[in-house]
Design a protein around this motif. Structure first.
Motif, short mmCIF file in Angstrom:
data_model
loop_
_atom_site.label_atom_id
_atom_site.label_comp_id
_atom_site.label_asym_id
_atom_site.label_seq_id
_atom_site.Cartn_x
_atom_site.Cartn_y
_atom_site.Cartn_z
N LYS A 416 0.84 -1.19 0.00
CA LYS A 416 0.00 0.00 0.00
C LYS A 416 0.88 1.24 0.00
CE LYS A 416 -2.81 -2.77 3.09
NZ LYS A 416 -1.72 -3.73 3.31
N MET A 417 0.27 2.38 -0.36
CA MET A 417 1.00 3.64 -0.30
C MET A 417 0.02 4.79 -0.07
SD MET A 417 2.01 5.08 -4.06
CE MET A 417 2.82 6.41 -3.19
N SER A 442 4.50 9.02 -1.16
CA SER A 442 5.00 9.93 -2.18
C SER A 442 5.62 11.19 -1.58
CB SER A 442 3.86 10.31 -3.15
OG SER A 442 2.71 10.75 -2.44
N MET A 443 5.13 11.63 -0.42
CA MET A 443 5.74 12.78 0.24
C MET A 443 7.19 12.49 0.58
SD MET A 443 4.74 14.53 3.91
CE MET A 443 5.49 13.19 4.88
N LEU A 444 7.45 11.30 1.11
CA LEU A 444 8.81 10.95 1.51
C LEU A 444 9.68 10.59 0.32
CD1 LEU A 444 8.06 8.94 4.77
CD2 LEU A 444 8.81 11.32 4.53
N GLU A 445 9.09 10.08 -0.74
CA GLU A 445 9.88 9.85 -1.96
C GLU A 445 10.47 11.16 -2.44
OE1 GLU A 445 8.08 6.06 -4.35
OE2 GLU A 445 6.73 7.76 -4.11
N SER A 446 9.65 12.19 -2.47
CA SER A 446 10.13 13.51 -2.89
C SER A 446 11.14 14.06 -1.88
CB SER A 446 8.94 14.47 -3.02
OG SER A 446 9.38 15.79 -3.20
N TYR A 447 10.84 13.92 -0.60
CA TYR A 447 11.70 14.46 0.46
C TYR A 447 13.09 13.86 0.42
CZ TYR A 447 13.20 15.48 5.29
OH TYR A 447 13.90 15.88 6.40
N GLN A 527 13.99 3.45 2.15
CA GLN A 527 13.40 2.16 2.50
C GLN A 527 13.75 1.71 3.92
OE1 GLN A 527 14.76 -0.33 -0.89
NE2 GLN A 527 12.59 -0.55 -1.39
N ASN A 528 14.94 2.06 4.39
CA ASN A 528 15.40 1.54 5.68
C ASN A 528 15.24 2.51 6.84
OD1 ASN A 528 16.21 -0.83 4.35
ND2 ASN A 528 18.22 0.05 3.86
N ILE A 529 15.00 3.79 6.54
CA ILE A 529 14.83 4.78 7.62
C ILE A 529 13.46 5.44 7.55
CG2 ILE A 529 15.69 6.92 8.64
CD1 ILE A 529 18.49 6.18 7.74
N GLU A 530 13.18 6.13 6.44
CA GLU A 530 12.00 6.99 6.42
C GLU A 530 10.67 6.23 6.41
OE1 GLU A 530 12.07 9.97 7.13
OE2 GLU A 530 14.12 10.60 6.74
N VAL A 531 10.51 5.28 5.51
CA VAL A 531 9.23 4.57 5.45
C VAL A 531 8.97 3.75 6.71
CG1 VAL A 531 7.90 2.81 4.22
CG2 VAL A 531 9.10 4.57 2.93
#
Length: 927
Positions: A416-417, A442-447, A527-531
């Motif tokens: 999910k996203m 998507s917010m964190l992908e951009s960040y 992948q290892n910190i933000e999400v």
């Protein structure tokens, strides 16, 4: 020769609004300004320019507001009737095929200036359609101004005729005359004729300033009095020519019109002539921009097809590899059959984007109104669950829909996203649904891709990475006092807005994820910190913290009493009563009546009474210190002791802050409502506020804090032998530094020498200059320079690291943390020396701050995972380098040891990561 027409959209709108009568359409909506803009644009279309752009001011402050906080302060707010026409204007402009440029942090003039500079350099003729006199500074051969309302053209000779100066002198001219509308200070009593006369004689403002003593009479006195602020005035009126843009000139081509959207807009706003022309051009096409299509006999199940949004030109590096700006196909789901069809779609989809619509932005008190789902770009649905306006169609049961979706949401194997999915996680938790399987945000992908390239809200991301203008909340729910709850928005409109959210979120993932995949270090941070941190922060927000309201009320009373005492002391010191909150009255007392010497001045040349200015004269008289103390207590009271008690959630009896992952460029987590990061620690009154953060009966507060983490990171990154040795030996690093710098044994170091070493240790990480160090230590600049020279001589690795980091920043445009997070730096190439030096200081500090942010996030992940199976300890707060917990009293030793172990092991450095942990009945005791 090719031509570029630049339309000053903000100027168009205001001029049309004031020039035309207050027209309205059949629905009572204001249309006067809109009508004028449309007619002017239709005239522009007839010219069929090779390149064209509609440039408008973006909302929010600009760099000029940072330079001068009174900039445009006198300008009245935009009239409501005009504000209501801004979004329709942009919709029509985009539908007509004009590229729209709105750049945050600068004004439309700056964007126009930058494009003019680029086009002129390429030999492209430029026509600027405007009525703004400031743009006259851009006129030159091949660049003209056109006033479409008066049908006049201004070239070089025209500028001279109108202003009495050449275009190259317009900036100096405006600096002298000032601007009452924008509140730009000029020379008092200096009108256009005087300014033109001076510039005719002296040529430039700088030459005039150099000869100011030769100007006689009262006007000469005014000029000399205004000299300190003239450089600021010049900076305020000078148009920037180097704004970073998402589009180049050759991308600003007129696109095909969106005929259906234009027809709908022209019909809505009663633009009959424009509609007639449109029908004549197209032969009278279909009806409506959102056709209803048969969905298998379900009369309430409408499939809304959105018109393709106005698409901005994107730079090559931001273009997605597929068409992600297509028209969206959105289904309104109001029957069980439709719902089951979407259940089948999400069951087999490789990734499902979802979003919730609610009654409040406070996730701890909000109720779900509906939810949207998307399984492929361009397709989405909206399931309304609680729209309650009169005549609202029947909707599916909220309880049954959520119960049906609960297994899907809680299945970790179903990817999910979301966009800012933490909010939706909290919303679902209110209904007993614990989301698992969140793979993307998507917010964190951009960040993570570039924290400073744009804001990370969905509207900004859609504009930057998709070239799509999304529907704004105000467009469907209204604004201000007239805004209605989303539950009262009609279902068709709600579907177009809500389904678009899920669709755009998925499109953004398709645009941004390939970028992260191509950069392994960034992908790892993501992948290892933000999400993984999203559910951790959501859990902390849901838990909240217990507040002793009675303690806060008592503190408020005590602060109020002390403020009254300070007021009385201030009145006594001033010799009369005055308003302590009035800068004007304080200015008169300090500098006119008491005769103190002003150390700092405002941009207009007046003595400043801000905090820095009062600190500078605090040793000259008792009154400045009294005012500073009074202001500090007033801020504590209004921000914390009064406000925190009001923020207790009635459902939980606790205060629930909101943590933000995508707001600080270095990777730090920030918080708001309340802002936990700003609770003071250096004053007794500030520390007392922490006494109100308490644990329940039978529990205690545990506070675990990294000791000198950024300095330890500096030791690791620089590899300096002396600094590494100081930390490995485990002694007092500031005393060890003082011993090195002053050539003493550690036991011989005095308190002042240790203080100087501490200031150097921390100051150098923040790029402190010798001047700044001198001021902090109360020594002269030469002595401070000597301290710094000795420091770098003893710690050459630190100096080498700082220099290599500056060089890398200039080479790459960014620096990196230990874990691969990139920190992009603006202004490294700025022609402004102060801005460039600031960017270089930030470059040196950013790896330390960013690595510290990554480390505490990794620590939070490790601690959270360890505490997951337990119910005897909860992680409550993250504040700077500190984690705060509430722990059942009988397990405190075990939890404290486990927390310290995991925080210490969050990174492998060449020096120990020291964690200090304390326990108490409240946060202050534990800290």
């Amino acid at each position: 020769m090719a031509k570029l027409i630049l339309i000053d959209g903000s100027s168009y709108l205001y001029r049309a609004f004031h020039a035309l009568p207050p027209l309205t359409n059949s629905h009572g909506e204001p249309t006067g300004a809109l009508f004028g803009v449309v007619n002017m644009l239709r005239a522009t279309l007839k010219a069929r320019p090779e390149y064209v752009a509609f440039v408008s001011d973006a909302p929010g402050p600009t760099f000029r507001n940072e330079l001068y906080d009174q900039y445009k302060a006198n300008r009245p707010p935009m009239p409501d009737d005009l504000r209501a026409q801004v979004e329709p204007m942009l919709a029509i402009v985009g539908a007509l095929g004009f590229p729209i440029l709105r750049v945050g942090g600068v004004e439309a003039d700056d964007v126009i200036g930058t494009l003019t500079e680029q086009a002129h350099a390429q030999g492209i003729e430029v026509e600027i359609s405007t009525g703004d006199k400031d743009l006259a500074q851009l006129v030159r051969p091949g660049v003209t101004l056109v006033n479409t309302m008066t049908n006049t053209t201004t070239d070089d000779a025209g500028v001279m005729d109108k202003f009495g100066v050449h275009p190259a002198q317009i900036v100096d001219f405006l600096s002298l005359t000032g601007d009452s509308i924008d509140n730009v200070p000029g020379v008092p009593k200096c009108g256009p004729k005087t300014a033109a006369k001076w510039l005719a004689e002296y040529g430039t403002l700088d030459n005039l300033i150099a000869n100011a003593d030769k100007i006689g009479g009262k006007i000469g006195e005014s000029l000399r009095a205004a000299l300190p602020q003239l450089p600021l005035s010049r900076e305020l009126v000078q148009i920037k020519l180097d704004v970073p843009l998402d589009a180049t000139v050759d991308q600003l081509q007129l696109r095909d019109r969106h005929v259906d959207q234009l027809r709908e807009l022209y019909t809505r706003y009663d633009f009959k002539a424009a509609l007639k022309d449109l029908d004549a051009d197209t032969g009278g096409a279909t009806v409506g921009a959102h056709p209803v299509r048969d969905t298998g006999g379900a009369t309430s199940g409408n499939l809304a097809e959105t018109a393709s949004r106005p698409q901005a030109a994107l730079p090559q590096e931001d273009r997605p590899g597929q068409d992600l700006a297509m028209a969206g196909q959105y289904e309104l789901v109001t029957t069980q059959a439709q719902f089951e069809d979407w259940l089948a779609k999400i069951a087999t989809a490789p990734l499902v984007s979802f979003d919730t619509e609610t009654t409040s932005i406070d996730s701890m008190q909000a109720d779900i109104v509906g939810l949207s789902l998307s399984v492929e770009p361009g397709h989405a649905c909206y399931v309304p669950l609680a729209h309650d306006y009169p005549g609202a169609p029947a909707q599916l049961s909220r309880e049954q829909v959520l119960a049906t979706l609960k297994p899907f949401f809680e299945d970790a194997s179903r990817p999910k996203m979301g966009q800012h999915a933490k909010y939706d996680i909290n919303i679902l938790s209110n209904y007993g649904i614990h989301l698992r399987g969140l793979q993307h945000d998507s917010m964190l992908e951009s960040y993570v891709w570039n924290a400073t390239a744009t804001r990370h809200d969905m509207d900004s991301l859609a504009r930057k990475y998709l070239g799509v203008e999304t529907i704004k909340y105000e467009q469907v729910a209204g604004k201000g006092a007239k805004q209605i709850p989303f539950s009262q928005v009609d279902l068709d409109t709600a579907c177009r807005y809500a389904a678009e959210d899920a669709d755009i979120t998925l499109r953004l993932h398709h645009a941004l994820w390939p970028k992260l995949e191509s950069e392994p270090s960034l992908r790892s941070v993501y992948q290892n910190i933000e999400v993984p941190l999203i559910p951790v922060l959501a859990s902390m927000e849901q838990c909240g913290v217990l507040i002793d309201v009675n303690e806060l009320r008592m503190q408020s009373q005590q602060l109020g009493k002390r403020m009254l005492e300070l007021q009385q002391e201030a009145w006594k010191g001033a010799g009369r009563q005055f308003n302590l909150d009035s800068p004007k009255q304080l200015q008169a007392i300090l500098f006119d009546e008491l005769g103190l010497s002003a150390k700092l001045k405002t941009p207009t040349g007046q003595p400043s009474t801000n905090e820095e200015a009062l600190e500078a004269i605090a040793d000259d008289h008792a009154l400045p210190r009294l005012i500073l103390d009074y202001r500090g207590l007033a801020k504590l009271r209004s921000t914390y002791t009064d406000k925190l008690a009001e923020m207790v959630n009635p459902r939980t009896g606790r205060v629930h802050t909101s943590y933000h992952q995508g707001s600080v460029a270095t990777g730090r987590v920030s918080s708001s409502d309340p802002n936990l990061q700003n609770i003071p620690i250096r004053t007794e009154e500030g520390r007392r506020i922490r006494q109100a953060f308490v644990a329940p009966e039978g529990w205690v507060v545990l506070a675990a804090d990294y000791s000198q983490i950024e300095l330890r990171i500096m030791a690791h990154l620089s590899g300096d032998e002396g600094l590494v040795k100081a930390f490995k030996e485990g002694g007092d690093v500031h005393r060890a530094t003082a011993a090195e710098v002053f050539g003493l044994k550690p036991e011989e170091v005095s308190a002042n020498q240790r203080r100087a070493a501490k200031a150097i240790n921390f100051g150098l990480m923040y790029g402190m200059s010798a001047f700044g160090l001198a001021r902090q230590l109360g020594v002269d600049r030469g002595e401070a320079s000597d301290y710094m020279a000795r420091y770098f001589a003893r710690y050459p690795g630190v100096h080498a690291f700082m220099e290599s980091t500056r060089q890398q920043a200039h080479r790459d445009g960014y620096v990196e943390t230990l874990f691969g997070r990139r920190l992009y730096l603006e202004n490294l190439q700025s022609r402004n020396q102060a801005l460039r030096a600031g960017a270089e200081r930030a470059a040196v500090n950013a790896p330390m701050q960013g690595t510290a942010a990554d480390i505490i996030k990794r620590a939070m992940l490790a601690v959270h995972d360890w505490l997951q199976p337990r119910d005897d300890a909860h992680m409550l707060m993250q504040v700077h380098d500190e984690l705060v917990f509430e722990v059942r009293q009988d397990v405190i030793d075990d939890v404290r040891a486990g927390v310290v172990e995991r925080m210490s092991g969050a990174a492998e450095l060449s020096v120990p990561l020291l964690v200090e942990a304390g326990v108490g009945k409240n946060w202050d005791e534990a800290h």
